[in-house]
Scaffold this active site. Structure first.
Site, short mmCIF file in Angstrom:
data_model
loop_
_atom_site.label_atom_id
_atom_site.label_comp_id
_atom_site.label_asym_id
_atom_site.label_seq_id
_atom_site.Cartn_x
_atom_site.Cartn_y
_atom_site.Cartn_z
N SER A 233 34.77 41.89 53.46
CA SER A 233 35.03 42.50 52.18
C SER A 233 34.11 41.51 51.28
O SER A 233 33.97 40.51 51.58
CB SER A 233 36.36 42.47 51.87
OG SER A 233 36.99 41.13 51.49
N ASP A 234 33.81 42.30 49.92
CA ASP A 234 33.41 41.46 48.89
C ASP A 234 34.71 40.61 48.63
O ASP A 234 35.68 40.62 48.85
CB ASP A 234 32.82 41.93 47.82
CG ASP A 234 31.89 41.51 46.89
OD1 ASP A 234 31.80 40.21 47.06
OD2 ASP A 234 30.94 41.92 46.28
N TRP A 235 34.30 39.42 47.75
CA TRP A 235 35.19 38.44 47.54
C TRP A 235 36.42 38.63 46.66
O TRP A 235 36.29 39.17 45.69
CB TRP A 235 34.61 37.11 47.06
CG TRP A 235 34.09 36.03 47.90
CD1 TRP A 235 34.34 34.75 47.85
CD2 TRP A 235 33.50 36.24 49.13
NE1 TRP A 235 33.92 34.01 49.08
CE2 TRP A 235 33.36 34.97 49.77
CE3 TRP A 235 33.14 37.33 49.90
CZ2 TRP A 235 32.58 35.04 51.14
CZ3 TRP A 235 32.27 37.13 50.98
CH2 TRP A 235 32.02 36.09 51.81
N GLY A 237 37.99 41.79 47.35
CA GLY A 237 38.01 42.98 47.55
C GLY A 237 38.67 43.48 48.67
O GLY A 237 38.43 44.68 48.85
#
Length: 828
Positions: A233-235, A237
């Protein structure tokens, strides 16, 4: 279990290793250990793996500002302007060395979202508006990086084409546009470069978060394209525990686990979740193995990072920066003659704008300004300067030491101290014993007023802050703190105050405490302190006067990383501040004026018809001033061609004409891609607008002739490939480069298609008089469209035009190609 630590062989049996792990240990692998590292399990010899931002440089494990020094490369759109996959592969290999110096085995790059609108805040990070150009460059970048042992992480998968409400908004994209535009670069890089990791986007896709979207992650990415790497995931996310695991998300970042805090209990009570945990754990361990970390564990401590500055890296950044610069106009004034006097003016003259903002920023080894570059090239005595005006969005950050004292509460004893190199602090690590969610910080610094007068101070913070000057309160960003556009949307807007100061040193003290943010990242705190004198009213006239005394004037204008940044979209298309006024004043004082434009995307140019020369320099990395001087003096070719259409006004942006609210930036939690396939040059063709500069455009210091277009066959059968050949001749007096571009037009399609689409290109470097034959393949996918009803790529039997030239509006050569029978490729 009673296993003891052991040394695993280079070839790791992942299944056997998973068998040795408890369910709790398997679950622990599926979220980061901290902001940059995966979880280590020493009991069975599993080491930690370190990741690092970002596309244009390897920051390492430190903060976004003021961390370990590192090399700053040209930003994505500058590399996109090179149209040179070989150079991108070289950049990737160079970045791998930088990553290994920082103890990182994974680089969170490249950013390959297709440019949909001129207002995307991360425009500068991406390569192009066209999926084929983006995909081919990304393939080369990933290959260069991974051939050197560092994992690439193409991002953001998928539909992240703006920053507005990016953490929650649903990108509702028609199936054809999704396949033909927004998924196509990811498909190309997965199939051709086999990246070891992928990062999901923050946004939803048709209502479902990308980080837990089974169709996106399992059906398409793994099932259809055959991706066998790790999905992270993005941070911040990740939004669920078992659901995201079952949907195909391997790794929650950062750690410790937040969304997956309850995953163990869920897995203990649900066999399907437990089985998915094992598969996700397999992906994490496979990435550890592919990066060579089992065989040779890296020292991933931030304190072990190296900041080696390599001479060949400097040279590469300088060369790449020049190759990405686009000569938009030249009435014969460039290259500048040696020995002439030059006035270098503008807000970007003495200040080196080398990168954009957000997670892509870093602490560059060097920041060479245009003024420094031209003085080194020409001699300091021949180069004068003036600022003229500013282009600040926020007040400048003083680069002075800052002392921080930590307390558990206001008025309490000091529990820790540390020093920072500048007056902006983004905390990703804290002194021992400090609770990132509950502390009272006091930042103290000294600023210098060169003369008595009015000065401005400011605060912006992810957290509550207030500022005193010489003990007197001035800026309150505490009692009425409001969320704004700074720090990825977790920070406030800037709050300013004015104070009359005597000449000399003045003490600034800032109090800071953390805040609580919905969907935030625990422990993410930041504060930015700004300071400057009130601008002089006559500064534009002063710059014009300096320009009048020189043989030539170089006006350095544009934006900076505050305007072009992650977390907030671009401000519009008009240059901020008095920059257009400055160009007009300098031009009136000295007709021999060159504009050097540094932005992350298109801007309006009301002075274009009157200015003899314009160079689009982007943000070309730490050697910016040297690369700009190389181009202005003709020591390097302006090798760039626009990877994005430069529209003449915002009304020509494809996301604005139909419904400016729901189509851009979005409303009601959704953004509708009503323009479908009609973006960039496709929109130009369909709407009949006249762009300021077309996609693929760029001048050279020499001239080229493209001729003798031939096809290897006039008719092609289903599944076959035809080859286009064209001759390119340098008809000028000096060496140079051009980009041969091939587009395809379907003459009679059952479904509406763009007038033409880029399908192949080649960059050609030629000496004066040299002729080269360029070969460009055209296959079935180049003739096909996506049929959403049939869920297949379809190329219909019939006639196509193959168009070749040097920009999307300069395609003088056309040949007819016939497909004898229908071709189809089914999808999921």
């Amino acid at each position: 279990m009673t296993d003891t630590p052991n040394t695993l062989p280079a070839a790791v049996d992942i299944d056997a290793l998973l068998d040795r792990l408890t369910l709790e240990e398997q679950v622990s692998l599926l979220a980061g250990a901290d902001f940059w590292r995966t979880v280590a399990i020493p009991r069975v010899g599993i080491p930690a793996l370190k990741v690092s931002d970002g596309p244009a440089g390897v920051r390492g494990g430190g903060p976004l500002v003021g961390g370990m020094k590192t090399a700053a490369y040209p930003v994505g759109i500058a590399l996109g302007s090179t149209w040179n996959p070989a150079l991108l592969r070289e950049i990737g290999a160079s970045l791998a060395r930088e990553a290994l110096d920082k103890g990182a085995g994974v680089l969170l790059a490249p950013t390959i979202n297709v440019l949909r609108s001129a207002l995307n805040g991360r425009n500068f990070e991406n390569y192009a508006e066209d999926p084929i150009l983006t995909g081919k460059l990304a393939v080369a970048y990933v290959q260069g990086l991974q051939d050197s042992g560092v994992a690439a992480t193409p991002k953001h998968f998928a539909g992240n084409e703006s920053e507005y409400q990016r953490g929650t908004i649903s990108s509702n994209i028609p199936a054809r546009a999704m396949r033909e535009l927004y998924l196509r670069p990811f498909e190309m890089v997965v199939r051709e470069a086999r990246p070891w990791a992928i990062m999901t986007a923050y946004n939803r896709l048709d209502g479902v978060y990308c980080s837990e979207n089974p169709w996106l992650l399992e059906t398409v990415l793994r099932g259809e394209w055959g991706f066998d790497g790790l999905v992270m995931s993005d941070w911040g996310g990740t939004h669920s525990a078992g659901e995201s695991v079952r949907a195909g998300l391997d790794l929650e970042m950062p750690g410790p686990a937040r969304a997956r805090a309850g995953l163990l209990e869920e897995a203990q009570n649900d066999p399907a979740t437990a089985a998915a945990v094992r598969e996700r754990g397999r992906a994490v361990l496979t990435l550890v193995e592919r990066t060579g970390t089992f065989a040779s564990p890296r020292d991933v401590r931030d304190s072990a990072e190296r900041d080696t500055e390599y001479p060949d890296t400097r040279a590469l950044i300088r060369r790449a920066g020049a190759e990405g610069m686009v000569l938009l106009k030249n009435s014969g004034i460039l290259p500048l003659p040696a020995g002439a006097s030059v006035a270098v003016v503008g807000p970007n003259a003495a200040t080196a704008q080398v990168m954009g903002g957000g997670s892509a920023q870093m602490n560059a080894h060097r920041r060479v300004s245009p003024l420094e570059g031209l003085r080194e090239a020409q001699g300091a005595g021949a180069v004068s300067t003036a600022v003229g005006c500013d282009n600040d969005k926020y007040l400048p950050v003083p680069t002075v030491p800052v002392h921080i004292e930590y307390r558990a509460q206001a008025g309490g004893d000091v529990t820790a101290r540390e020093d920072k190199p500048q007056a902006e602090v983004m905390w990703f690590a804290y002194p021992g014993g400090i609770d990132p969610t509950a502390f009272h910080g006091t930042l103290t610094l000294s600023v210098h007023a060169p003369q008595a007068g009015e000065y401005e101070f400011s605060l912006a913070s992810a957290g509550l802050s207030r500022l005193r000057v010489d003990g007197e309160p001035l800026v309150d960003n505490w009692s009425a703190w409001q969320p704004g556009d700074t720090y990825f949307g977790f920070g406030s807007d800037e709050v300013r105050g004015r104070r009359t100061l005597e000449a000399g040193a003045h003490t600034v003290e800032v109090e800071f405490v953390p805040n609580t943010f919905e969907n935030g990242i625990a422990g993410f705190n930041a504060v930015r302190i700004g300071f400057r004198a009130e601008p002089e009213q006559g500064s534009v006239a002063q710059a014009a006067a300096v320009a009048a005394q020189a043989d030539y004037a170089v006006v350095c204008i544009g934006t900076n990383g505050d305007w072009e940044t992650e977390g907030v979209d671009r401000w519009g298309l008009d240059l901020p501040g008095r920059q257009n006024e400055l160009v007009g004043a300098v031009l009136a004082a000295n007709p021999n004026t060159v504009v050097v434009l540094q932005t992350g995307g298109p801007v309006t140019m009301p002075w274009l018809e009157r200015v003899p020369a314009v160079v689009q320099a982007w943000f070309p990395g730490q050697e910016a001033g040297h690369a700009i001087a190389d181009v202005l003096y003709g020591r390097a070719e302006p090798g760039g061609r626009l990877p994005q259409t430069f529209i003449a006004s915002l009304k020509d942006d494809p996301t604005h004409p139909l419904n400016p609210d729901v189509q851009y930036p979005g409303e009601g939690g959704r953004v509708e891609y009503h323009e479908g396939l009609s973006t960039g040059y496709r929109h130009v063709d369909r709407s009949g607008i006249t762009p300021l500069f077309p996609f693929g455009f760029g001048l050279s210091y020499t001239t080229f002739e493209v001729s003798n277009l031939q096809l290897s066959a006039a008719t092609v059968g289903a599944g076959e490939t035809v080859t286009a050949r064209v001759q390119v001749k340098n008809t000028g007096q000096r060496a140079g480069s051009t980009v041969v571009q091939l587009y395809v037009r379907d003459r009679d399609s059952r479904l509406e298609r763009p007038d033409k689409e880029l399908k192949a290109f080649a960059k050609v470097h030629l000496a004066p008089g040299q002729i080269e034959t360029v070969t460009l393949p055209v296959g079935m996918r180049d003739l096909a469209y996506y049929d959403d009803a049939a869920r297949a790529w379809v190329a219909e039997a019939g006639d196509f035009d193959v168009l070749v030239g040097q920009s999307s509006l300069d395609l003088p050569h056309t040949l007819r190609l016939s497909l004898s029978t229908d071709w189809k490729e089914a999808t999921s």
